[in-house]
Design a protein around this motif. Sequence first.
Motif, mmCIF file in Angstrom:
data_model
loop_
_atom_site.group_PDB
_atom_site.id
_atom_site.type_symbol
_atom_site.label_atom_id
_atom_site.label_comp_id
_atom_site.label_asym_id
_atom_site.label_seq_id
_atom_site.Cartn_x
_atom_site.Cartn_y
_atom_site.Cartn_z
ATOM 1 N N ALA A 294 0.827 -1.212 0.000
ATOM 2 C CA ALA A 294 0.000 0.000 0.000
ATOM 3 C C ALA A 294 0.861 1.260 0.000
ATOM 4 C CB ALA A 294 -0.923 -0.004 1.210
ATOM 5 N N ASP A 295 2.064 1.158 -0.488
ATOM 6 C CA ASP A 295 3.034 2.248 -0.411
ATOM 7 C C ASP A 295 2.486 3.564 -0.954
ATOM 8 O OD1 ASP A 295 6.142 2.854 -0.056
ATOM 9 O OD2 ASP A 295 5.500 3.758 -1.947
ATOM 10 N N ALA A 296 2.004 3.561 -2.190
ATOM 11 C CA ALA A 296 1.531 4.797 -2.815
ATOM 12 C C ALA A 296 0.349 5.380 -2.056
ATOM 13 C CB ALA A 296 1.152 4.540 -4.270
ATOM 14 N N TYR A 297 -0.560 4.520 -1.638
ATOM 15 C CA TYR A 297 -1.747 4.973 -0.913
ATOM 16 C C TYR A 297 -1.355 5.607 0.420
ATOM 17 C CZ TYR A 297 -6.752 4.922 0.170
ATOM 18 O OH TYR A 297 -8.049 5.276 0.452
ATOM 19 N N LEU A 298 -0.479 4.927 1.150
ATOM 20 C CA LEU A 298 -0.038 5.448 2.443
ATOM 21 C C LEU A 298 0.675 6.778 2.294
ATOM 22 C CD1 LEU A 298 1.248 2.137 4.085
ATOM 23 C CD2 LEU A 298 -0.814 3.424 4.702
ATOM 24 N N LYS A 299 1.456 6.911 1.241
ATOM 25 C CA LYS A 299 2.160 8.167 1.002
ATOM 26 C C LYS A 299 1.173 9.319 0.857
ATOM 27 C CE LYS A 299 5.394 10.453 -2.143
ATOM 28 N NZ LYS A 299 6.215 10.323 -3.377
ATOM 29 N N GLU A 300 0.087 9.077 0.128
ATOM 30 C CA GLU A 300 -0.910 10.126 -0.067
ATOM 31 C C GLU A 300 -1.701 10.385 1.215
ATOM 32 O OE1 GLU A 300 -0.661 11.862 -2.793
ATOM 33 O OE2 GLU A 300 0.909 10.421 -3.314
ATOM 34 N N VAL A 301 -1.940 9.359 2.007
ATOM 35 C CA VAL A 301 -2.636 9.539 3.283
ATOM 36 C C VAL A 301 -1.813 10.428 4.207
ATOM 37 C CG1 VAL A 301 -3.359 8.365 5.408
ATOM 38 C CG2 VAL A 301 -3.980 7.420 3.178
ATOM 39 N N ILE A 302 -0.526 10.161 4.290
ATOM 40 C CA ILE A 302 0.355 10.971 5.150
ATOM 41 C C ILE A 302 0.372 12.418 4.681
ATOM 42 C CG2 ILE A 302 2.758 11.320 5.838
ATOM 43 C CD1 ILE A 302 3.047 8.218 5.702
ATOM 44 N N ALA A 303 0.478 12.622 3.370
ATOM 45 C CA ALA A 303 0.477 13.988 2.824
ATOM 46 C C ALA A 303 -0.859 14.677 3.100
ATOM 47 C CB ALA A 303 0.750 13.940 1.324
ATOM 48 N N ASP A 304 -1.946 13.924 2.989
ATOM 49 C CA ASP A 304 -3.272 14.479 3.237
ATOM 50 C C ASP A 304 -3.423 14.879 4.704
ATOM 51 O OD1 ASP A 304 -5.823 15.305 2.679
ATOM 52 O OD2 ASP A 304 -6.699 13.308 2.616
ATOM 53 N N LEU A 305 -2.918 14.061 5.610
ATOM 54 C CA LEU A 305 -2.960 14.398 7.036
ATOM 55 C C LEU A 305 -2.220 15.701 7.306
ATOM 56 C CD1 LEU A 305 -2.335 10.887 8.647
ATOM 57 C CD2 LEU A 305 -4.413 12.259 8.884
ATOM 58 N N GLN A 306 -1.063 15.845 6.697
ATOM 59 C CA GLN A 306 -0.292 17.069 6.875
ATOM 60 C C GLN A 306 -1.029 18.275 6.321
ATOM 61 O OE1 GLN A 306 3.237 15.628 4.917
ATOM 62 N NE2 GLN A 306 4.239 15.063 6.840
ATOM 63 N N ASP A 307 -1.689 18.091 5.190
ATOM 64 C CA ASP A 307 -2.478 19.185 4.617
ATOM 65 C C ASP A 307 -3.634 19.582 5.532
ATOM 66 O OD1 ASP A 307 -0.864 19.274 2.392
ATOM 67 O OD2 ASP A 307 -2.199 18.072 1.130
ATOM 68 N N LYS A 308 -4.138 18.636 6.299
ATOM 69 C CA LYS A 308 -5.247 18.911 7.212
ATOM 70 C C LYS A 308 -4.767 19.491 8.537
ATOM 71 C CE LYS A 308 -8.083 15.110 5.330
ATOM 72 N NZ LYS A 308 -8.911 15.953 4.493
ATOM 73 N N GLY A 309 -3.457 19.660 8.690
ATOM 74 C CA GLY A 309 -2.921 20.275 9.898
ATOM 75 C C GLY A 309 -2.429 19.313 10.957
ATOM 76 N N TYR A 310 -2.422 18.010 10.659
ATOM 77 C CA TYR A 310 -1.927 17.029 11.617
ATOM 78 C C TYR A 310 -0.439 16.777 11.418
ATOM 79 C CZ TYR A 310 -6.909 15.828 12.159
ATOM 80 O OH TYR A 310 -8.267 15.869 12.370
#
Length: 779
Positions: A294-310
């Motif tokens: 799930a490498d690509a998916y996890l990478k986008e999840v982490i980036a999305d979390l950062q964009d949300k302020g986490y």
Amino acid sequence: MAGNNEQNSRVARKRQQPQPPKKHWFRRIVLAIVALVFIVGLAGAGLFFYYAQSAPKITEDSMRSENSTRIYDANKQLITSLGSNNRQYVKSSDIPATLKKAVVSIEDRRFYRHKGVDYYRIIGAALGNLKGSSLGMQGGSTLTMQLIKLSVFSTSTSDRNLKVKAQEAWLALNVEKHFSKSQILEFYINKVYMGNGIYGMGTAAKYYYGKSLSELNLSQLALLAGMPQSPTYYDPTTYPQYAKNRRNLVLKAMYDNNEISKSQETAAMATNVKSGLASTHKSFQKQQKKNKIADAYLKEVIADLQDKGYSPYKDGLKVYTNLNMNAQRRLYNIANTSTYVNYPNDRFQLGVSVVDSYTGKVSAMIGSRKHTDVTYGTNRAVQTDRSNASTMKPILDYGPAIEYHSWPTYKTVADTKYNYPGTDISVNDFDNKTLGNMTMRQALVQSRNIPAVKTLETVGRTKAKQFANSLGMNLKDKTIPYSYAIGANVSSLQVAGAYAAFANGGTYHKPYYINQVTTQDGESTSYSSSGKRVMKKSTAYMITDMLKGVINSATGTATTAKISGVYQAGKTGTDGYPDSFKHKVPSSANMDSWMAGYTKNYSVAVWTGYANAYERDSNGNAIGYLTSADSRIAQVIYREMMTYLQEHSPNSDWTRPSSVAETKKNGVAELYVVGHLFSDAEASSGTNAKSSSSSHSSSSTASSSSESASSSSSHEAESSSESSSSESEASSSESEASSSSSESSSSSSAPAESSSAESAESSSSAPTDNEQNSQDPTR
């Protein structure tokens, strides 16, 4: 004389009388200030205890446990824990005294003297803030308060407020009552984030130096003690100068705190900050490889979390995603094994996105293949540096033509010699031929380029861009080049999201990964993609009906993607080389190959190609191109993935909306928007006359009785969101559209746009580089 004596006597008596007290203004001001301070202090204390009552609970487990973020799939099954698999807990007895002294010196010099809250430090930090100085410390937070933050709060902006600070202080006072200073320091040293997915200084010692804490020298321990403030920038392997400066600050603090001698400080500062660093991190890389599926998916999840302020590596979150882990495993196997697809070599790359057609949830994603030694590497599924070729035609050309001009599927388009408007650059097809007049359906099914560009010209680039951007294309050009009609640089995720709108009847949902985030204090935030109707149901249905033929028709370009018995629609796309490189590759070579398709359940977009399309071997031979056989691999990948998805999903066909009717043309069941039945002459000339009841009645002999009976009455019955979505735009706002009764006429060559501004651009603007390259065949 007697009068003078009498006057003197009166003055004397007046002096003897009691005088009113003098007004002591200064004393009154001081008393007022004291009273104000008392009132403010009382109010502050009241507010403090009010906040304290709602403080979350803190336990030994929460302070002792790792602070990792856990990521779950759509079924709430754990996918991975960021960093927790690497943590090695170190007991207080095994933590070197030098490290404890270093941490206390740089973070909380009065640690052993306060009771959890350092009031002197708070006042000093407040004065420092007034002076614009940080005092080289983390404000007024003690080590105990920092431990509280790491255990029950987060580092996000939302947790940086007076309420949280008050609760931190309250909890710190309570923690100090129940745990010793040694225990608190142990919890802290094992809990802090140390960069690269690593928690705890004991684990950091293994990661950065390949040793235990007890084996490190003063310089190395000082470096670790200083890293938690900014673990990314104090990473000695990546930013050695920043790391050196921070280490030296820790050593100076230790000297000032009488923990080391001057000679020790000098010697440690003289040590190279990169001395003793481990050259590899094999044990950690082995742990990280578990996430490669799930490498690509996890990478986008982490980036999305950062964009949300986490801060995903610090906040200890529970993240519930939309990932279908079973589908993800199948997609990974399709990409990395020979069980499903015969790849020409390991250099062959791909980017695949799977989106739920009705919600926008990203169900699966893969960003590359054969990347076993890379974690969170290149994700080609979201990159926008390659042309999506002819998969753009429904989005930018034919979709807008139906939406704004009510073109029927039998609308005549001309595949004749043609230049990009305003230029002498010809538009070519993959076979370098022209086939003459054909219907819009035929042009789309056979993926002819010239009719696509002509359609864009007729619709107008402004309206077409508006339509495409409503589907998430994010085309930023003020005036898009005509070459976009046959491909623009967008990602597979964008294409999958756009096609999902065709699949669900015209509602666009921006693709999203995260369903819910829960912070350490138990607060949960849910996320979704609120759909927006971006086209009429008639547009979505007619595009879908034509795209079925791309897969099912003998003349379609995606016959390899056919799945027996499955209702699906799709489009291929191949991008050729520019003239400057054509002579270096075979004539049939392509740079990129796409397959995008959908069912009522899922939308799947596949890009394939090589990382460097212009790559050559040691002998100078081009090796980055796709052969004709390679160009069909995108369809095979799509077919294998969609086959799996449909095994676990209902299989049903689309229902024709009341706004669409059917008519027979040359033995073919064609579609038209009710109220816009073009006569043969109108379809051939491009006249978009809005049919009156009489014209509709006179031409209805070509329709079945039930379908032709549904004229204006069916149109009126259409939902308001359908009828008002875009139909009125065809006769209003922009002058690209025709007057209320007819479309600007178009010949069989290059139809002129009605908008004077667009016409001026067509005649004067030079083609972009993309336009010049687009004379090469795409399909």
